[in-house]
Design a protein around this motif. Structure first.
Motif, PDB file in Angstrom:
ATOM      1  N   GLY A  65       0.798  -1.223   0.000  1.00 15.53           N
ATOM      2  CA  GLY A  65       0.000   0.000   0.000  1.00 15.53           C
ATOM      3  C   GLY A  65       0.829   1.270   0.000  1.00 15.53           C
ATOM      4  O   GLY A  65       0.294   2.357   0.161  1.00 15.53           O
ATOM      5  N   LEU A  66       2.140   1.133  -0.192  1.00 14.95           N
ATOM      6  CA  LEU A  66       3.054   2.275  -0.228  1.00 14.95           C
ATOM      7  C   LEU A  66       4.013   2.115  -1.391  1.00 14.95           C
ATOM      8  O   LEU A  66       4.394   0.996  -1.728  1.00 14.95           O
ATOM      9  CB  LEU A  66       3.860   2.371   1.068  1.00 14.95           C
ATOM     10  N   LEU A  67       4.421   3.235  -1.970  1.00 14.54           N
ATOM     11  CA  LEU A  67       5.459   3.196  -3.004  1.00 14.54           C
ATOM     12  C   LEU A  67       6.756   3.710  -2.402  1.00 14.54           C
ATOM     13  O   LEU A  67       6.819   4.840  -1.929  1.00 14.54           O
ATOM     14  CB  LEU A  67       5.099   4.071  -4.202  1.00 14.54           C
ATOM     15  N   THR A  68       7.757   2.871  -2.425  1.00 19.68           N
ATOM     16  CA  THR A  68       9.078   3.306  -1.991  1.00 19.68           C
ATOM     17  C   THR A  68       9.722   4.082  -3.133  1.00 19.68           C
ATOM     18  O   THR A  68       9.219   4.090  -4.258  1.00 19.68           O
ATOM     19  CB  THR A  68       9.965   2.104  -1.643  1.00 19.68           C
ATOM     20  N   ALA A  77       7.602  10.316 -13.940  1.00 18.49           N
ATOM     21  CA  ALA A  77       7.054  11.554 -13.371  1.00 18.49           C
ATOM     22  C   ALA A  77       7.096  11.541 -11.845  1.00 18.49           C
ATOM     23  O   ALA A  77       7.221  12.582 -11.214  1.00 18.49           O
ATOM     24  CB  ALA A  77       5.615  11.754 -13.843  1.00 18.49           C
ATOM     25  N   PHE A  78       7.005  10.373 -11.250  1.00 18.99           N
ATOM     26  CA  PHE A  78       6.990  10.290  -9.795  1.00 18.99           C
ATOM     27  C   PHE A  78       8.384  10.189  -9.208  1.00 18.99           C
ATOM     28  O   PHE A  78       8.637  10.692  -8.122  1.00 18.99           O
ATOM     29  CB  PHE A  78       6.120   9.118  -9.335  1.00 18.99           C
ATOM     30  N   SER A  79       9.301   9.564  -9.899  1.00 17.13           N
ATOM     31  CA  SER A  79      10.658   9.476  -9.366  1.00 17.13           C
ATOM     32  C   SER A  79      11.310  10.851  -9.309  1.00 17.13           C
ATOM     33  O   SER A  79      12.063  11.153  -8.390  1.00 17.13           O
ATOM     34  CB  SER A  79      11.515   8.504 -10.183  1.00 17.13           C
ATOM     35  N   GLU A  80      10.975  11.699 -10.267  1.00 17.19           N
ATOM     36  CA  GLU A  80      11.544  13.047 -10.305  1.00 17.19           C
ATOM     37  C   GLU A  80      10.981  13.944  -9.198  1.00 17.19           C
ATOM     38  O   GLU A  80      11.646  14.845  -8.727  1.00 17.19           O
ATOM     39  CB  GLU A  80      11.261  13.694 -11.664  1.00 17.19           C
ATOM     40  N   ASP A  86       6.124  13.377  -1.189  1.00 23.69           N
ATOM     41  CA  ASP A  86       6.171  12.699   0.115  1.00 23.69           C
ATOM     42  C   ASP A  86       5.986  13.731   1.229  1.00 23.69           C
ATOM     43  O   ASP A  86       6.913  14.076   1.944  1.00 23.69           O
ATOM     44  CB  ASP A  86       7.495  11.946   0.267  1.00 23.69           C
ATOM     45  N   VAL A  87       4.753  14.204   1.393  1.00 22.22           N
ATOM     46  CA  VAL A  87       4.496  15.314   2.313  1.00 22.22           C
ATOM     47  C   VAL A  87       4.705  14.948   3.778  1.00 22.22           C
ATOM     48  O   VAL A  87       5.032  15.809   4.585  1.00 22.22           O
ATOM     49  CB  VAL A  87       3.090  15.924   2.115  1.00 22.22           C
ATOM     50  N   ASN A  88       4.530  13.693   4.150  1.00 21.37           N
ATOM     51  CA  ASN A  88       4.739  13.310   5.546  1.00 21.37           C
ATOM     52  C   ASN A  88       6.163  12.830   5.822  1.00 21.37           C
ATOM     53  O   ASN A  88       6.487  12.423   6.925  1.00 21.37           O
ATOM     54  CB  ASN A  88       3.720  12.263   5.999  1.00 21.37           C
ATOM     55  N   ARG A  89       7.002  12.882   4.800  1.00 19.73           N
ATOM     56  CA  ARG A  89       8.437  12.578   4.919  1.00 19.73           C
ATOM     57  C   ARG A  89       8.720  11.200   5.537  1.00 19.73           C
ATOM     58  O   ARG A  89       9.615  11.035   6.337  1.00 19.73           O
ATOM     59  CB  ARG A  89       9.162  13.658   5.735  1.00 19.73           C
ATOM     60  N   ASP A  90       7.943  10.181   5.112  1.00 16.08           N
ATOM     61  CA  ASP A  90       8.186   8.832   5.606  1.00 16.08           C
ATOM     62  C   ASP A  90       8.924   7.966   4.581  1.00 16.08           C
ATOM     63  O   ASP A  90       8.990   6.756   4.709  1.00 16.08           O
ATOM     64  CB  ASP A  90       6.884   8.158   6.023  1.00 16.08           C
ATOM     65  N   SER A  91       9.468   8.596   3.549  1.00 15.76           N
ATOM     66  CA  SER A  91      10.240   7.930   2.486  1.00 15.76           C
ATOM     67  C   SER A  91       9.409   6.953   1.677  1.00 15.76           C
ATOM     68  O   SER A  91       9.937   5.993   1.114  1.00 15.76           O
ATOM     69  CB  SER A  91      11.469   7.227   3.066  1.00 15.76           C
ATOM     70  N   ASP A  94       1.996   7.186  -0.064  1.00 16.95           N
ATOM     71  CA  ASP A  94       0.745   6.449   0.101  1.00 16.95           C
ATOM     72  C   ASP A  94      -0.166   6.817  -1.076  1.00 16.95           C
ATOM     73  O   ASP A  94       0.204   7.618  -1.939  1.00 16.95           O
ATOM     74  CB  ASP A  94       0.111   6.721   1.461  1.00 16.95           C
ATOM     75  N   LEU A  95      -1.357   6.234  -1.092  1.00 16.18           N
ATOM     76  CA  LEU A  95      -2.241   6.451  -2.234  1.00 16.18           C
ATOM     77  C   LEU A  95      -2.630   7.918  -2.399  1.00 16.18           C
ATOM     78  O   LEU A  95      -2.689   8.417  -3.525  1.00 16.18           O
ATOM     79  CB  LEU A  95      -3.495   5.577  -2.108  1.00 16.18           C
ATOM     80  N   GLU A  96      -2.864   8.633  -1.301  1.00 18.70           N
ATOM     81  CA  GLU A  96      -3.249  10.042  -1.411  1.00 18.70           C
ATOM     82  C   GLU A  96      -2.092  10.910  -1.922  1.00 18.70           C
ATOM     83  O   GLU A  96      -2.301  11.818  -2.712  1.00 18.70           O
ATOM     84  CB  GLU A  96      -3.774  10.572  -0.084  1.00 18.70           C
ATOM     85  N   GLU A  97      -0.886  10.641  -1.457  1.00 18.82           N
ATOM     86  CA  GLU A  97       0.277  11.396  -1.956  1.00 18.82           C
ATOM     87  C   GLU A  97       0.472  11.099  -3.442  1.00 18.82           C
ATOM     88  O   GLU A  97       0.737  12.005  -4.239  1.00 18.82           O
ATOM     89  CB  GLU A  97       1.532  11.016  -1.170  1.00 18.82           C
ATOM     90  N   PHE A  98       0.306   9.837  -3.818  1.00 20.45           N
ATOM     91  CA  PHE A  98       0.413   9.451  -5.218  1.00 20.45           C
ATOM     92  C   PHE A  98      -0.697  10.114  -6.041  1.00 20.45           C
ATOM     93  O   PHE A  98      -0.453  10.612  -7.138  1.00 20.45           O
ATOM     94  CB  PHE A  98       0.315   7.926  -5.344  1.00 20.45           C
ATOM     95  N   ALA A  99      -1.908  10.143  -5.482  1.00 23.11           N
ATOM     96  CA  ALA A  99      -3.044  10.753  -6.181  1.00 23.11           C
ATOM     97  C   ALA A  99      -2.799  12.230  -6.454  1.00 23.11           C
ATOM     98  O   ALA A  99      -3.150  12.737  -7.514  1.00 23.11           O
ATOM     99  CB  ALA A  99      -4.323  10.556  -5.365  1.00 23.11           C
ATOM    100  N   ALA A 100      -2.190  12.915  -5.499  1.00 23.63           N
ATOM    101  CA  ALA A 100      -1.890  14.334  -5.701  1.00 23.63           C
ATOM    102  C   ALA A 100      -0.929  14.509  -6.865  1.00 23.63           C
ATOM    103  O   ALA A 100      -1.111  15.392  -7.706  1.00 23.63           O
ATOM    104  CB  ALA A 100      -1.294  14.933  -4.431  1.00 23.63           C
ATOM    105  N   GLY A 101       0.097  13.673  -6.943  1.00 18.91           N
ATOM    106  CA  GLY A 101       1.034  13.731  -8.067  1.00 18.91           C
ATOM    107  C   GLY A 101       0.387  13.359  -9.373  1.00 18.91           C
ATOM    108  O   GLY A 101       0.654  13.960 -10.417  1.00 18.91           O
ATOM    109  N   PHE A 102      -0.479  12.370  -9.334  1.00 18.94           N
ATOM    110  CA  PHE A 102      -1.202  11.934 -10.540  1.00 18.94           C
ATOM    111  C   PHE A 102      -2.093  13.057 -11.050  1.00 18.94           C
ATOM    112  O   PHE A 102      -2.128  13.336 -12.252  1.00 18.94           O
ATOM    113  CB  PHE A 102      -2.031  10.683 -10.211  1.00 18.94           C
ATOM    114  N   ALA A 103      -2.794  13.716 -10.140  1.00 17.16           N
ATOM    115  CA  ALA A 103      -3.686  14.813 -10.534  1.00 17.16           C
ATOM    116  C   ALA A 103      -2.905  15.967 -11.137  1.00 17.16           C
ATOM    117  O   ALA A 103      -3.342  16.598 -12.093  1.00 17.16           O
ATOM    118  CB  ALA A 103      -4.492  15.291  -9.330  1.00 17.16           C
TER     119      ALA A 103
END
Length: 106
Positions: A65-68, A77-80, A86-91, A94-103
Motif C-alpha cells: 500500500g506504499l510506493l518506496t 514523473a513520480f521518481s523526479e 512525500d508530504v509526511n516525509r516517511d520515504s 501512500d495512495l493520497e500522496e500518489f493521487a496528488a502527483g497523478f492529478a
C-alpha cells in the motif's frame, strides 16, 4: 562607543526578529502546502481515479500500500518529484500522496 553598541544591538535584534518570522512562516506554510497538494486528487474523474489506482497497484511491487523510492522510479514523473510528493516525509508515497502527483500530471 555607546552608539556602536546600540547599533549592533538593534541590528542583532532585527536579524533575530526576521529569523523568527521566517521560521514561523515556514511552520505555518508547511501544513497548508500539504493540504493544497492533496486537494487536486479530489478533482479526478471516476475514470482517472481507476487509472490512477491501477497504476499505483502495478507500481507497488510488494503490495504493502506504499510506493518506496525504488518502486516509484519505475514511473518517471513520480521518481523526479518523489520528495515533493512525500508530504509526511516517511520515504514512501501512500495512495493520497500518489493521487496528488497523478492529478498534477493530468
Amino acid at each position: 562607543m555607546s552608539r556602536v553598541f546600540d547599533a549592533l544591538r538593534d541590528a542583532l535584534r532585527n536579524a533575530l526578529r526576521n529569523a523568527l518570522l521566517a521560521v514561523t512562516a515556514s511552520l505555518v506554510a508547511a501544513p497548508l502546502a500539504a493540504q493544497t497538494m492533496l486537494s487536486p486528487s479530489e478533482g479526478l474523474s471516476a475514470w482517472d481515479r481507476v487509472v490512477m489506482e491501477a497504476t499505483f497497484s502495478k507500481a507497488d511491487l510488494n503490495d504493502d500500500g506504499l510506493l518506496t523510492r525504488s518502486e516509484a522510479q519505475r514511473l518517471a514523473a513520480f521518481s523526479e518529484r518523489f520528495d515533493a510528493l512525500d508530504v509526511n516525509r516517511d520515504s514512501s508515497l501512500d495512495l493520497e500522496e500518489f493521487a496528488a502527483g497523478f492529478a498534477l500530471a493530468h
